[in-house]
Structures are given as C-alpha cells and as structure tokens.
Motif scaffolding. Structure first.
Motif, mmCIF file in Angstrom:
data_model
loop_
_atom_site.group_PDB
_atom_site.id
_atom_site.type_symbol
_atom_site.label_atom_id
_atom_site.label_comp_id
_atom_site.label_asym_id
_atom_site.label_seq_id
_atom_site.Cartn_x
_atom_site.Cartn_y
_atom_site.Cartn_z
ATOM 1 N N GLU A 86 58.844 -13.530 60.161
ATOM 2 C CA GLU A 86 60.273 -13.522 60.456
ATOM 3 C C GLU A 86 61.093 -13.164 59.213
ATOM 4 O OE1 GLU A 86 58.215 -15.650 63.606
ATOM 5 O OE2 GLU A 86 58.137 -15.849 61.420
ATOM 6 N N GLU A 87 60.711 -13.732 58.071
ATOM 7 C CA GLU A 87 61.417 -13.453 56.819
ATOM 8 C C GLU A 87 61.228 -11.995 56.397
ATOM 9 O OE1 GLU A 87 61.405 -17.561 54.269
ATOM 10 O OE2 GLU A 87 59.437 -16.734 54.802
ATOM 11 N N THR A 88 60.011 -11.495 56.562
ATOM 12 C CA THR A 88 59.740 -10.087 56.231
ATOM 13 C C THR A 88 60.536 -9.176 57.152
ATOM 14 O OG1 THR A 88 57.514 -10.567 55.395
ATOM 15 C CG2 THR A 88 57.955 -8.305 56.092
ATOM 16 N N ALA A 89 60.583 -9.527 58.437
ATOM 17 C CA ALA A 89 61.303 -8.711 59.417
ATOM 18 C C ALA A 89 62.787 -8.606 59.078
ATOM 19 C CB ALA A 89 61.116 -9.288 60.815
ATOM 20 N N VAL A 90 63.378 -9.720 58.676
ATOM 21 C CA VAL A 90 64.797 -9.716 58.297
ATOM 22 C C VAL A 90 65.011 -8.818 57.079
ATOM 23 C CG1 VAL A 90 66.649 -11.126 57.333
ATOM 24 C CG2 VAL A 90 65.337 -11.971 59.275
ATOM 25 N N THR A 91 64.095 -8.894 56.125
ATOM 26 C CA THR A 91 64.228 -8.123 54.882
ATOM 27 C C THR A 91 64.137 -6.622 55.128
ATOM 28 O OG1 THR A 91 63.276 -9.951 53.614
ATOM 29 C CG2 THR A 91 63.264 -7.773 52.574
ATOM 30 N N ILE A 92 63.219 -6.191 55.992
ATOM 31 C CA ILE A 92 63.009 -4.749 56.195
ATOM 32 C C ILE A 92 63.841 -4.174 57.336
ATOM 33 C CG2 ILE A 92 60.662 -4.989 55.294
ATOM 34 C CD1 ILE A 92 59.599 -4.584 58.123
ATOM 35 N N ALA A 93 64.607 -5.030 58.014
ATOM 36 C CA ALA A 93 65.408 -4.585 59.164
ATOM 37 C C ALA A 93 66.305 -3.380 58.877
ATOM 38 C CB ALA A 93 66.243 -5.748 59.700
ATOM 39 N N PRO A 94 66.911 -3.234 57.673
ATOM 40 C CA PRO A 94 67.768 -2.069 57.414
ATOM 41 C C PRO A 94 67.048 -0.722 57.570
ATOM 42 C CG PRO A 94 68.154 -3.763 55.766
ATOM 43 C CD PRO A 94 66.963 -4.201 56.557
ATOM 44 N N TYR A 95 65.717 -0.730 57.513
ATOM 45 C CA TYR A 95 64.955 0.513 57.650
ATOM 46 C C TYR A 95 64.578 0.792 59.101
ATOM 47 C CZ TYR A 95 64.820 0.071 52.650
ATOM 48 O OH TYR A 95 65.208 -0.048 51.347
ATOM 49 N N PHE A 96 64.943 -0.127 59.990
ATOM 50 C CA PHE A 96 64.637 0.016 61.415
ATOM 51 C C PHE A 96 65.866 -0.408 62.225
ATOM 52 C CE2 PHE A 96 60.811 -0.877 59.019
ATOM 53 C CZ PHE A 96 59.979 0.170 59.401
ATOM 54 N N LYS A 97 66.963 0.276 61.978
ATOM 55 C CA LYS A 97 68.255 -0.112 62.550
ATOM 56 C C LYS A 97 68.301 -0.029 64.072
ATOM 57 C CE LYS A 97 70.882 0.971 58.381
ATOM 58 N NZ LYS A 97 71.897 1.843 57.735
ATOM 59 N N ASP A 98 67.460 0.815 64.662
ATOM 60 C CA ASP A 98 67.469 0.962 66.117
ATOM 61 C C ASP A 98 66.393 0.107 66.792
ATOM 62 O OD1 ASP A 98 69.544 2.836 65.956
ATOM 63 O OD2 ASP A 98 68.141 4.495 65.653
ATOM 64 N N THR A 99 65.766 -0.783 66.026
ATOM 65 C CA THR A 99 64.679 -1.600 66.554
ATOM 66 C C THR A 99 65.092 -3.065 66.597
ATOM 67 O OG1 THR A 99 63.082 -0.074 65.556
ATOM 68 C CG2 THR A 99 62.249 -2.207 66.278
ATOM 69 N N ASP A 100 64.858 -3.721 67.739
ATOM 70 C CA ASP A 100 65.201 -5.136 67.890
ATOM 71 C C ASP A 100 64.389 -5.991 66.913
ATOM 72 O OD1 ASP A 100 66.932 -4.477 69.883
ATOM 73 O OD2 ASP A 100 65.594 -5.029 71.532
ATOM 74 N N GLN A 101 64.997 -7.073 66.461
ATOM 75 C CA GLN A 101 64.376 -7.926 65.461
ATOM 76 C C GLN A 101 63.046 -8.502 65.938
ATOM 77 O OE1 GLN A 101 65.702 -7.953 62.556
ATOM 78 N NE2 GLN A 101 64.498 -9.500 61.490
ATOM 79 N N ASP A 102 62.961 -8.900 67.195
ATOM 80 C CA ASP A 102 61.715 -9.501 67.676
ATOM 81 C C ASP A 102 60.569 -8.493 67.716
ATOM 82 O OD1 ASP A 102 63.024 -8.163 69.773
ATOM 83 O OD2 ASP A 102 61.993 -9.337 71.296
ATOM 84 N N ILE A 103 60.904 -7.218 67.884
ATOM 85 C CA ILE A 103 59.886 -6.166 67.849
ATOM 86 C C ILE A 103 59.336 -6.018 66.426
ATOM 87 C CG2 ILE A 103 59.526 -3.669 68.002
ATOM 88 C CD1 ILE A 103 59.563 -4.866 70.714
ATOM 89 N N ILE A 104 60.215 -6.072 65.446
ATOM 90 C CA ILE A 104 59.782 -5.965 64.049
ATOM 91 C C ILE A 104 58.898 -7.159 63.689
ATOM 92 C CG2 ILE A 104 60.520 -5.782 61.642
ATOM 93 C CD1 ILE A 104 63.167 -4.626 62.613
ATOM 94 N N VAL A 105 59.298 -8.350 64.141
ATOM 95 C CA VAL A 105 58.501 -9.558 63.879
ATOM 96 C C VAL A 105 57.110 -9.403 64.486
ATOM 97 C CG1 VAL A 105 58.253 -12.024 64.358
ATOM 98 C CG2 VAL A 105 60.489 -11.095 63.719
ATOM 99 N N SER A 106 57.054 -8.942 65.728
ATOM 100 C CA SER A 106 55.780 -8.748 66.424
ATOM 101 C C SER A 106 54.880 -7.776 65.677
ATOM 102 C CB SER A 106 56.042 -8.229 67.838
ATOM 103 O OG SER A 106 54.849 -7.788 68.457
ATOM 104 N N ALA A 107 55.471 -6.686 65.177
ATOM 105 C CA ALA A 107 54.701 -5.668 64.465
ATOM 106 C C ALA A 107 54.158 -6.215 63.141
ATOM 107 C CB ALA A 107 55.578 -4.447 64.210
ATOM 108 N N VAL A 108 55.003 -6.938 62.402
ATOM 109 C CA VAL A 108 54.563 -7.533 61.131
ATOM 110 C C VAL A 108 53.406 -8.500 61.383
ATOM 111 C CG1 VAL A 108 55.213 -9.045 59.222
ATOM 112 C CG2 VAL A 108 56.780 -7.255 59.966
ATOM 113 N N LYS A 109 53.524 -9.316 62.423
ATOM 114 C CA LYS A 109 52.470 -10.281 62.760
ATOM 115 C C LYS A 109 51.149 -9.575 63.030
ATOM 116 C CE LYS A 109 55.007 -14.234 64.680
ATOM 117 N NZ LYS A 109 55.365 -14.965 65.926
ATOM 118 N N ARG A 110 51.214 -8.478 63.802
ATOM 119 C CA ARG A 110 49.991 -7.744 64.121
ATOM 120 C C ARG A 110 49.302 -7.241 62.858
ATOM 121 N NH1 ARG A 110 51.790 -4.527 69.582
ATOM 122 N NH2 ARG A 110 50.642 -5.861 71.033
ATOM 123 N N TYR A 111 50.091 -6.676 61.956
ATOM 124 C CA TYR A 111 49.508 -6.125 60.733
ATOM 125 C C TYR A 111 48.978 -7.223 59.810
ATOM 126 C CZ TYR A 111 51.059 -1.384 61.831
ATOM 127 O OH TYR A 111 51.228 -0.146 62.409
#
Length: 335
Positions: free
Chosen positions: A257-282
């Motif tokens: 969640e913390e990583t997702a918030v930090t990198i969110a500016p590079y994925f402006k068209d992507t919902d936060q929960d999607i970024i969290v899900s992707a980080v978790k997978r990796y």
C-alpha cells in the motif's frame, strides 16, 4: 551623499559575499542522467520510488525519465546517445556484444530478477492446465525479446511447441499488444502489471499463470550503459546505483500500500487498488531484486533461455558485459 554611497557599496559587498557562499558550497552541483525505460510498469516500482523519495537527488543526480517502448527502440536510443542509461532486458546487451560492438553495453545494476509477465486468458478457466494452450491463438511478444523467450521457455517446459502446437502471433508492436487483445485478437496473451490486473477488473481477461514463477531467477530488467559512458562517469554511475539500492530496500521494508501511494504519480490513469494488487503480485513471486548485483546462476539461466530460443550465437561470460563493481559497492553502504 557620501554616507549613501558607502551604504550602497556595503550592500553590494554583502550580496557579492553571499553569492560567493552559494557558489562555493551553498548550491550543490547536480549531474543530469537521462533514463530510457523499456515500458511503464509497476514491475519497475523501485525505480519510481528512487525518483519520488528523492534518492537520486540525495546523490546529486537530476534524473530525467522517458519511456522508450520496446527493447529495440530503447537500445537504439542508448547507442545513439539520446539517453545515458537504459532500463531494459539484459539480453539486449548480449545482442550488441554478439554484433562485435567496439563500445559494448555494460549491465551495472539489476532491478528485477524474474520475468514480469502473466498469462492472461480471455475466458475464465476453472482449473487451468498448460495443455489448454494447445491449438489456441496466443498473442505473443516481440521475437528475441525477453518476455517472448521466457514465455517460449515455459511453454516447452510444459511440453508445448510454441511454433507447432499453437498459433503464435508476433507481428504486433509491443505498445499495442494489450489493445490488440482487448479488441479481440488471441485467446491468450502475456501482459505486465498493471495491465493484467486492469483486464481482470474490466472482465477482459483472467490471470491464470505467472511466467515469472515458471521461468526462475533472471537478470530480467537491468540498468545498463555504454562502456565509454562508464569510463567517463564512474562517480555518476556509482551514485545512480546507490540510489537504486536504497529504493530496493525501501520497497522490501514497506507495505504494498505504501509503495502504491509512492509510485501512483507514474500511473495516473490507474486505480490505487490495482496498483496495490500489482505490487503484491510482484513481491509475492520475488520479482523485485533486493540487490543490484547480477548473480551468476541467474545469468546462466538467461543464457539457457536464449539458447532455447535460438537467439544465442555462443555463451557469453558475465565479465564481457557485466560490471558488478558499482552494485557491490552500493550494497556495502549502510542505509
């Protein structure tokens, strides 16, 4: 009148002195480094963390990031001098070496250590089996690129001939693969995150397997530059690697969640929960390298995969295109 003249002179001397202080150390000199990333993906989270958390700036670097879609385009940009550092698959440095380059491309800091693609099925599979791919239409990646080679390696491991057992489509530009699948091309596709999670959310596809888990440890995405650049800019390369390692540790020590918030500016068209899900997978499959050092065992696995794909003229010793000195020095620095 004389008093006024002395006052003006005194003010001028103060300003001159203050300016001298800034020039002598008050203003820290920065070095500009241009990066070309092969794609924009949550797969490269530590890079975006290094930018957003100011780790590059702490090292006195002003990093300019651009996305140069595709390994061939990224390498062209590096060789032409349009960028200083490329973030791309290690196989591209081997291709340059195989061509007998006088100024070889050197890998100096690993960012990811597994394949970053997922197998996405158009139809929801109740119990997926690799044999399901036989006689299917598979939307693949560029021939000779790491995603495609790792994908074919995995298929062969499961008894599937990529050229004989399915219809393999490889004539679509890297940047357009997701759009092609969304428009109806293919039954299966290899996708990076966050695109794989986005398709699941939209009901356009379903993740059924991970090529990262299947193909093992690899120096999959690496920061590299020309030998001539290293020769002239050793301090800059060291500082760059220091910042990357600091970011690698940060990602390991913080929540998705913390990583997702930090990198969110590079994925402006992507919902936060999607970024969290992707980080978790990796994170779960160990895709983010914890160290920038390229491991010899992982290098050998890369060569095996390239050999299997018929893209390797001869096995290349790491010493020919890898310089671990900067990474090893960065690891020794206490954060």
């Amino acid at each position: 009148m004389l008093v006024k003249r002395y006052s003006i002179l005194a003010l001028a001397l103060v300003l001159l002195f203050a300016g001298g202080l800034v020039g002598c150390g008050g203003g820290k000199k920065t070095t500009t480094v241009k990066i070309g990333e092969v794609t924009r993906s949550v797969f490269y989270a530590p890079q975006y963390v290094a930018l957003e958390k100011g780790f590059f700036k702490e090292e006195g670097l002003d990093v300019e990031l651009q996305t140069t879609a595709g390994g061939d385009k990224t390498m062209t940009a590096l060789l032409s001098g349009a960028i200083d550092v490329a973030l791309v698959g290690a196989e591209t440095s081997i291709y340059v070496y195989q061509q007998g380059a006088e100024d070889p491309v050197i890998n100096f800091a690993q960012l990811t250590q597994t394949d970053g693609t997922f197998l996405v099925s158009r139809d929801e599979a109740g119990g997926f089996d690799w044999a399901d791919l036989k006689d299917s239409i598979f939307l693949g990646q560029r021939k000779g690129g790491m995603p495609q080679m790792a994908g074919e390696f995995t298929l062969r491991k499961h008894g599937i001939d990529p050229q004989g057992d399915l219809e393999l489509i490889q004539n679509i530009e890297f940047a357009n693969i997701a759009a092609a699948f969304a428009s109806g091309t293919g039954q299966y596709v290899q996708l990076f995150e966050p695109q794989a999670s986005i398709f699941e959310r939209e009901g356009k596809g379903h993740v059924v397997a991970s090529f990262g888990t299947e193909s093992g440890r690899l120096p999959y995405t690496v920061f590299m530059t020309k030998q001539s650049y290293i020769n002239k800019n050793k301090e800059t390369v060291q500082k760059f690697t220091n910042a990357i390692h600091k970011a690698q540790l940060w990602v390991q020590e913080h929540t998705p969640e913390e990583t997702a918030v930090t990198i969110a500016p590079y994925f402006k068209d992507t919902d936060q929960d999607i970024i969290v899900s992707a980080v978790k997978r990796y994170l779960e499959q160990g895709s983010y390298a914890e160290s920038p050092v390229l491991e010899e065992e992982a290098w050998d696995n890369l060569l095996d995969i390239m050999e299997s794909a018929g893209e390797l003229k001869a096995r290349v010793e790491p010493a020919k295109v890898v310089d671990n000195g900067f990474a090893e020095s960065a690891v020794r620095i206490k954060p």
